[in-house]
Design an enzyme around this catalytic site. Structure first.
Site, PDB file in Angstrom:
ATOM      1  N   GLU A 271       0.828  -1.210   0.000  1.00 24.04           N
ATOM      2  CA  GLU A 271       0.000   0.000   0.000  1.00 24.04           C
ATOM      3  C   GLU A 271       0.861   1.258   0.000  1.00 24.04           C
ATOM      4  OE1 GLU A 271      -3.118   0.016  -0.539  1.00 24.04           O
ATOM      5  OE2 GLU A 271      -3.909  -1.913   0.105  1.00 24.04           O
ATOM      6  N   ARG A 275       0.493   3.738  -3.152  1.00 22.82           N
ATOM      7  CA  ARG A 275      -0.149   5.031  -2.863  1.00 22.82           C
ATOM      8  C   ARG A 275       0.877   6.140  -2.642  1.00 22.82           C
ATOM      9  NH1 ARG A 275      -5.768   3.749   0.279  1.00 22.82           N
ATOM     10  NH2 ARG A 275      -5.782   1.518  -0.109  1.00 22.82           N
ATOM     11  N   ASP A 404      -4.668  -9.805  -8.370  1.00 20.01           N
ATOM     12  CA  ASP A 404      -4.911  -8.807  -9.432  1.00 20.01           C
ATOM     13  C   ASP A 404      -3.704  -8.059 -10.017  1.00 20.01           C
ATOM     14  OD1 ASP A 404      -4.700  -7.473  -6.987  1.00 20.01           O
ATOM     15  OD2 ASP A 404      -6.695  -6.572  -7.050  1.00 20.01           O
ATOM     16  N   GLU A 538     -12.437   0.223  -9.890  1.00 21.99           N
ATOM     17  CA  GLU A 538     -12.067  -0.727 -10.968  1.00 21.99           C
ATOM     18  C   GLU A 538     -12.993  -0.730 -12.168  1.00 21.99           C
ATOM     19  OE1 GLU A 538     -12.163  -1.495  -7.700  1.00 21.99           O
ATOM     20  OE2 GLU A 538     -10.005  -1.600  -7.300  1.00 21.99           O
ATOM     21  N   THR A 624      -1.049   0.841 -10.283  1.00 26.03           N
ATOM     22  CA  THR A 624      -2.323   0.231  -9.901  1.00 26.03           C
ATOM     23  C   THR A 624      -3.174   1.150  -9.028  1.00 26.03           C
ATOM     24  OG1 THR A 624      -3.336  -1.822  -9.141  1.00 26.03           O
ATOM     25  CG2 THR A 624      -1.518  -0.957  -7.808  1.00 26.03           C
TER      26      THR A 624
END
Ligand code: DMJ
Length: 646
Positions: A271, A275, A404, A538, A624
């Site tokens: 994360e 991010r 994913d 998404e 992503t």
């Protein structure tokens, strides 16, 4: 002592030197730097000698103190030939008496010998220096200069990072969609971004996220107990792209003054990477502000200890202060997660590119090499891998949660390398082929879905997270093997359609977290705990990619439906909140404004209603978390560390 011969130096000659009679003062004004350096060297040798003599000459006060007889039992006795090696083991206890005078004389004599020897050595060294060739001297001077410069740099704080060419910046007018209707929709999305940002600014500033109903800060365990302003970092590039420059500056100021990574907090490596590092890198590439690059590299250094595992597969979490890592308690057999350790490549390549530090690139290369050597059940990658043993955990495979973005980053590594990383492309193609064979099916009602593979069994359930794959298939269509570009674009369109159905079959026209294709139920959630919508991006992400590749107006139409639903059901006076049940006309809020709502959902919506010139896909690859990173033209770049890789 001989007089050194005249030596050519930089096309000039230095004057004859007579030891003891320096010609230095007469020529000072005309001497070059390199010549001065040599003379300075000789001078400093003499000064050292004088200093040495001063210190080594016997001190009369010492004689007096010896006479007191007290130190006699404490002064270390130096055995001949062992001068300077004072240590406890060599302390010898002496008696008092008339040996003192004799001993002092001996000591004086030995000191004089030492001074003489030092003198000889210094002069010898000076002579040798002068005998050296011009090139040797130049090289020595250069080495010394570099060393001094490096020492100075170290003293001045963090090492400046090497300059890099910047990609074409995005202007405020870029992406103007032209027609007034689309422009109006885009303005509405911009207004929503402003509402989300202003609310966070007012009620949650500096916290990771916002509780829009309680109107206070919020954080989850992915950020540990840190307060690192996740929303600020995640939102920066969206603000920039939307031309919200005052807000961008405000965020930049907070980062400059407050973003500190020396915190005792256990954070998710994945994360923080997608991010924070992704957000900072994108902000840097878009705005050119150095602070973002420096902060990204500082933070990345804090993540490196997570890779200290027996296999080099990183821990899921790392304490930013202590560097201690561990895995999630819920993960199968202490495993690391495929979508976490497999979603570092893009950012880490950029980190090496920007910092010149090969470590980042080496870490992700190592992960890829290790995975390439492993057996894959049915050609599929399980979601769990034990970082201690290097063995797979449970044989679950998913294109949604836990799997994913691993697949996404294989494709994007290839795109980001200007399509030179063919190993990544091949790995992606092989993985997708196995996924198509085992996980992708058509429902009785004709909806294409991607299920989850659990120990040899296909679960006919698809997550909201899995909906990103529609965009991924479209993005990877060009360059797919056996000229299957049309097939993959079609597959992307089918997934987009299925995910749109999952929205359309709800009361709120917002998609549930997971939906089934079982027992007559299609694209709807069955379990209560799968009916929530937490502002996820998404489905909109896939609409946007499909729009870019087809310009089919239905994607803008679907995107507008979602925009209206979000504004109607998720907007509150203190920002935007997720909802707990998309099938209820009177939903309750979860009271969280996720940072990815500003980073991704609103950005993809804005891009969907913009012209294609805003962040063209030829030049930019989105991580992503929807942070755009420029394509690196690897044919012209050598990444530090890449030469050592197989
Ligand atoms: C985001 O943080 C990223 O897209 C990630 O890859 C998975 N999901 C969330 C948003 O749903």
């Amino acid at each position: 002592m001989t007089t050194p011969a005249l030596l050519p130096l930089s096309g000039r000659r230095i004057p004859t030197l007579t030891p003891g009679v320096s010609s230095f003062p007469h020529h000072r004004a005309t001497l070059r730097l390199s010549e001065k350096f040599i003379l300075l060297l000789i001078l400093s040798a003499f000064i050292t000698l004088c200093f040495g003599a001063f210190f080594f000459l016997p001190d009369s006060s010492k004689h007096k103190r010896f006479d007191l007889g007290l130190e006699d039992v404490l002064i270390p006795h130096i055995e001949p030939g062992k001068e300077g090696k004072h240590n406890a083991g060599q302390i010898i206890i002496h008696g008092q008496g008339g040996h003192d005078e004799h001993r002092h004389k001996e000591e004086e004599e030995s000191l004089r010998d030492k001074i003489r020897a030092d003198h000889e050595r210094a002069l010898q060294e000076a002579k040798e220096k002068l005998r050296k060739s011009k090139d040797e001297l130049k090289a020595e001077i250069q080495t010394e200069k570099t060393k001094v410069a490096e020492d100075l740099k170290k003293k001045d704080g963090p090492k400046p990072l090497p300059p890099v060419p910047m990609p074409k910046l995005v202007g405020v007018n870029d992406g103007d969609p032209g027609d007034p209707d689309t422009k109006e929709k885009r303005d509405k999305i911009r207004e929503m971004m402003k509402h989300a940002w202003d609310s966070y600014r007012q009620y949650g500033w500096g916290h990771n996220e916002l509780k829009p109903l309680a109107k206070k800060g919020h954080s989850t365990n992915i950020f540990g107990n840190s307060q690192m302003g996740a929303t600020i970092v995640d939102a920066l590039d969206t603000l920039y792209i939307m031309g919200l420059h005052d807000e961008f500056k405000d965020g930049q100021e907070w980062i400059e003054q407050n973003l500190d990574f020396s915190v005792n907090a256990e954070v998710s490596v994945f994360e923080v990477n997608i991010r924070f590092i992704g957000g900072l890198l994108a902000a840097y590439y878009l705005s050119g502000q150095e602070v973002f690059k420096v902060k990204a590299v500082q933070l990345a250094e804090k993540l490196l200890p997570a890779f200290n595992t027996p296999t080099g597969i990183p821990w899921a979490m790392v304490n930013l202060k202590s560097g201690v890592g561990r895995n999630w308690g819920w993960a199968s057999a202490g495993s690391s997660i495929l979508a976490e350790f497999g979603t570092l490549h893009m950012e880490f390549v950029h980190l090496t590119y920007l910092s010149g530090n090969p470590a980042y690139y080496e870490k992700v290369r190592h992960i890829r090499k290790l995975l390439a050597k492993m057996d894959r059940p049915n050609g599929l990658y399980p979601n769990y891998l034990n970082p201690r043993t290097g063995r797979w955990g449970q044989h679950h495979t998913s294109v949604g949660g836990l799997g994913d973005s691993f697949y996404e980053y294989l494709l994007k590594a290839w795109l980001m390398s200007d399509k030179t990383d063919t190993e990544a492309r091949k790995t992606y193609d092989d993985a997708i082929e196995a996924i198509e064979r085992h996980l992708i099916r058509k429902s009785n009602g004709g909806l294409t879905f991607i299920g989850e593979w659990k120990n040899g069994h296909l679960e006919r359930k698809m997550g909201h997270l899995t909906c990103f794959a529609g965009g991924m298939f479209a993005l990877g269509a060009d360059g797919s093997p056996d000229d299957k570009a049309g097939h993959y674009l079609q597959l992307g369109a089918e997934i987009a359609h299925t995910c749109h159905e999952s929205y359309d079959r709800t009361v709120l026209k917002l998609g549930p977290e997971a939906f089934k294709f079982d027992s007559g139920l299609e694209a709807v959630a069955v379990r209560q705990n799968e009916k929530y919508y937490i502002l996820r991006p998404e489905v909109i992400e896939t609409y946007w990619y499909m729009w870019r590749f087809t310009h089919d107006p239905k994607y803008r139409q679907w995107g507008w439906e979602a925009t209206q639903a979000i504004d109607k059901y998720c907007r509150v006076s203190g920002g935007f909140s997720g909802v707990k049940d998309v099938y209820s006309s009177n939903p309750t809020y979860d009271d969280v404004q996720q940072s990815f709502f500003l980073a991704e959902t609103l950005k993809y919506l804005y891009l969907l209603f913009s012209g294609d010139d805003l962040l063209p896909l030829e030049n930019w690859v989105f991580n992503t978390e929807a942070h755009p990173l420029p394509v690196l033209h690897m044919a012209n770049i050598t990444l530090p560390g890449s030469q050592n890789q197989g």
